[in-house]
Scaffold this motif. Structure first.
Motif, PDB file in Angstrom:
ATOM      1  N   HIS A   1      55.040  50.667  62.129  1.00 22.73           N
ATOM      2  CA  HIS A   1      56.165  49.779  61.874  1.00 22.73           C
ATOM      3  C   HIS A   1      56.576  49.207  63.227  1.00 22.73           C
ATOM      4  N   LYS A   2      57.137  48.038  63.187  1.00 20.97           N
ATOM      5  CA  LYS A   2      57.332  47.259  64.405  1.00 20.97           C
ATOM      6  C   LYS A   2      58.810  46.988  64.674  1.00 20.97           C
ATOM      7  N   LEU A   3      59.153  47.052  65.942  1.00 22.53           N
ATOM      8  CA  LEU A   3      60.482  46.700  66.404  1.00 22.53           C
ATOM      9  C   LEU A   3      60.375  45.473  67.293  1.00 22.53           C
ATOM     10  N   VAL A   4      61.330  44.589  67.198  1.00 25.16           N
ATOM     11  CA  VAL A   4      61.417  43.444  68.100  1.00 25.16           C
ATOM     12  C   VAL A   4      62.808  43.454  68.712  1.00 25.16           C
TER      13      VAL A   4
ATOM     14  N   GLU B   1      60.655  58.514  60.126  1.00 27.09           N
ATOM     15  CA  GLU B   1      61.490  57.452  59.560  1.00 27.09           C
ATOM     16  C   GLU B   1      62.970  57.679  59.842  1.00 27.09           C
ATOM     17  N   ILE B   2      63.412  58.923  59.737  1.00 29.62           N
ATOM     18  CA  ILE B   2      64.853  59.175  59.819  1.00 29.62           C
ATOM     19  C   ILE B   2      65.392  58.924  61.220  1.00 29.62           C
ATOM     20  N   PHE B   3      64.520  59.044  62.226  1.00 27.09           N
ATOM     21  CA  PHE B   3      65.004  58.809  63.583  1.00 27.09           C
ATOM     22  C   PHE B   3      64.512  57.486  64.153  1.00 27.09           C
TER      23      PHE B   3
ATOM     24  N   ALA C   1      65.776  51.969  59.515  1.00 22.11           N
ATOM     25  CA  ALA C   1      67.131  52.397  59.165  1.00 22.11           C
ATOM     26  C   ALA C   1      67.460  53.751  59.785  1.00 22.11           C
ATOM     27  N   GLY C   2      66.685  54.140  60.798  1.00 25.33           N
ATOM     28  CA  GLY C   2      66.871  55.444  61.415  1.00 25.33           C
ATOM     29  C   GLY C   2      67.987  55.459  62.439  1.00 25.33           C
ATOM     30  N   PHE C   3      68.208  56.637  62.995  1.00 27.00           N
ATOM     31  CA  PHE C   3      69.325  56.842  63.919  1.00 27.00           C
ATOM     32  C   PHE C   3      68.964  56.578  65.372  1.00 27.00           C
TER      33      PHE C   3
END
Length: 407
Positions: A190-193, A328-330, A334-336
């Motif tokens: 999964h990707k973050l920008v 996923e949770i971190f 939608a993680g922390f």
């Protein structure tokens, strides 16, 4: 101070003040693409992503688009520039898939899975001297695999990959030996920008110092769940086995307990903990908890981050599902964790340094400088968990490449 005078200021001083220009100046970014990403080994794929003939993925070295594939006929791994030899159009559009050939949608030029040009519509228009054999997709100058991890370099004279990895090899070996049969990246990424400089993510990856503050909400959740405080803060402050290490060559690691005692010291932050360390391999590869992190610079103030969960090939579905859910949770959308880092560690930093404010136009990277232990024989520097030894490791190599006068 004039622009010319500012350009002559050092980027990093002897007392480890770091000019904020390195995070916002487009001319410095352009130099990074040639000096840093053009002269090092850059990770592009894991062999588990392309297990069978015809499998491919698209990747980048700096901003250069690539195709990494396993040839359909002999299974060889190829890394080629994703650029048609006719008019420069990208010939492969998907992030991953399986194909026996790549066809440019612009004018129909077609290449086999090894990159050879096999089809040119109306090729009579190029004259009798047109040489198809010389017009295949261009392969990167160097490509090597170390225990399943595929790296490429634009520098044909670069040292062998194993030598380049140096002291980081023992940590990469640990990751390659996860489980019985090693890890695989079959869940993809999964990707973050984020709107910020790529180096901010590298610094953040190996920085336990920020966790107690940036991720306090997560530690509070863990306390509510378990009824006791996480030992994280105490370990970062006082545990001598939690330490940051400059491995040489720009590589760095933070150990959560000595590697030879792996498994005896938990992170105690409630997320996947397959790997008992955070590892940076210069310039853009990292490993955290149970995932591989690949940082891709797009511009001076735009960065793509790919997060690939590491799944042991031999693990049962319950274990693999737990790794994914913990990830996923971190780190998930939608993680922390990642949301905290993007807001506090990247967005706010870029907002704070977006304008020149000399003499305040510096960041400070000197924490623990007076107490780091230098082992000349091993080529390493060791500091406490909260010290900025790992950040200085990558900046030291970065500066050496940026100031190298040998063009």
């Amino acid at each position: 101070m004039t622009t010319a005078e500012r350009a002559k200021e050092p980027l990093i001083t002897d007392d480890w003040r770091v000019s904020s220009r390195i995070y916002r100046d487009p001319t410095i970014f352009a130099r990074e693409l040639s000096r840093v990403f053009g002269r090092t080994w850059v990770f592009v794929a894991h062999e588990s992503e392309i297990p069978t003939g015809g499998d491919y993925k698209t990747a980048y070295i700096g901003r250069q688009p690539l195709i990494v594939n396993r040839a359909a006929d002999d299974g060889a791994i190829n890394v080629m520039f994703n650029r048609c030899r006719h008019r420069g159009s990208a010939v492969c559009q998907r992030e991953f898939g399986n194909a026996n050939f790549f066809r440019c949608a612009y004018h129909g030029w077609t290449y086999n899975s090894a990159g050879e040009l096999v089809g040119v519509p109306f090729d009579d228009g190029y004259g009798p001297d047109f040489d198809k054999a010389a017009m295949g997709l261009v392969h990167v100058p160097r490509a090597e695999s170390y225990r399943g991890f595929v790296f490429v370099s634009l520098d044909p004279s670069i040292e062998p990959l194993a030598d380049y990895l140096g002291n980081a090899r023992r940590y990469l070996d640990f990751i390659a030996d996860i489980g019985v049969s090693g890890p695989e990246l079959v869940s993809h990424a999964h990707k973050l920008v984020y709107r910020g400089n790529w180096k901010l993510q590298i610094e953040n990856t190996i920085d336990p110092y920020h966790f107690s503050f940036t991720h306090k909400s997560w530690l509070d959740i863990l306390k509510d769940r378990t009824g006791k405080s996480s030992p994280w803060v105490k370990n970062v402050r006082t545990n001598p086995d939690w330490r940051g290490i400059d491995l040489g060559g720009g590589h760095a690691v933070h150990e959560y307990g000595r590697l030879e005692q792996a498994g005896e010291n938990a992170h105690a932050i409630g997320i996947g903990e397959l790997i008992p360390f955070n590892l940076n391999i210069f310039p853009s590869l990292a490993f955290v908890g149970a995932h591989l992190r690949l940082v891709v610079p797009r511009s001076v103030d735009e960065t793509w981050v790919y997060l690939y969960p590491l799944l042991p090939k031999d693990a049962d579905e319950h274990v693999r599902d737990r790794i994914l859910r913990d990830h996923e949770i971190f780190y998930g959308p939608a993680g922390f964790g990642s949301t905290d880092d993007i807001e506090v560690g990247f967005d706010r930093v870029m907002r704070g340094i977006e304008g020149s404010a000399s003499p305040a136009d510096w960041t400070l990277m000197s924490r623990g400088l007076d107490r780091e232990v230098v082992d000349e024989a091993a080529g390493i520097r060791i500091g406490r968990s909260s010290d900025e030894v790992p950040q200085r490791a990558y900046l030291r190599r970065w500066l050496g490449l940026m100031e190298d006068c040998d063009e």
